[in-house]
Design a protein around this motif. Structure first.
Motif, mmCIF file in Angstrom:
data_model
loop_
_atom_site.group_PDB
_atom_site.id
_atom_site.type_symbol
_atom_site.label_atom_id
_atom_site.label_comp_id
_atom_site.label_asym_id
_atom_site.label_seq_id
_atom_site.Cartn_x
_atom_site.Cartn_y
_atom_site.Cartn_z
ATOM 1 N N HIS A 199 -1.745 3.552 -2.103
ATOM 2 C CA HIS A 199 -3.157 3.259 -2.344
ATOM 3 C C HIS A 199 -3.613 2.233 -1.312
ATOM 4 N N ASP A 200 -4.888 2.218 -1.007
ATOM 5 C CA ASP A 200 -5.443 1.197 -0.118
ATOM 6 C C ASP A 200 -5.300 -0.177 -0.757
ATOM 7 N N THR A 201 -5.315 -1.232 0.049
ATOM 8 C CA THR A 201 -5.213 -2.582 -0.485
ATOM 9 C C THR A 201 -6.403 -2.893 -1.379
ATOM 10 N N PRO A 236 0.786 -1.240 0.000
ATOM 11 C CA PRO A 236 0.000 0.000 0.000
ATOM 12 C C PRO A 236 0.821 1.295 0.000
#
Length: 129
Positions: free
Chosen positions: A84-86, A39
């Motif tokens: 970025h988020d998972t 992430p």
């Protein structure tokens, strides 16, 4: 003039972006590596396809997050993925903020926490047991 001559002239006169606008077709990402990141991002991603325009303003979009890209040799772009988020995101190539490629799937994976043997858990315990 044959259709192929018209298409060739359009490519020469207008470049890749002009050709895409004229035909309404997107370039195909032939490969990319790696296919995932943690992430926090920052991983170098190489994307192969028919990219040729050395003086074009390339960028890569990771779920609409744009990052600059460089043509490191004909057919190979390099960019660095953003944080970025998972989960799964779409990866696309753009020139001057206009998408020129199909979408491929890029994944953000959560880091696995290291597991300790049970004897180490006991040894690291702070409650005195």
């Amino acid at each position: 003039m044959h259709v192929s001559e018209v298409v060739s002239a359009a490519v020469v006169a207008q470049g890749a972006l002009g050709m895409l606008q004229a035909t309404g077709r997107l370039f195909i990402v032939t490969d990319y590596s790696p296919e995932w990141s943690y992430p926090e991002g920052g991983v170098k991603v190489l994307i192969t396809g028919p990219w040729q325009e050395a003086n074009s303003n390339y960028s890569c979009l990771f779920d609409q997050i744009s990052v600059p890209a460089s043509l490191i040799q004909p057919g190979v772009l390099r960019c660095y993925c953003p944080a970025h988020d998972t989960g799964l995101v779409t990866l696309q190539v753009a020139i001057s903020n206009q998408i020129i490629s199909n979408s491929v799937v890029f994944e953000y994976k959560a880091r696995a926490l290291p597991t300790l043997p049970s004897s180490q858990h006991d040894w690291l315990s702070l409650d005195g047991k």
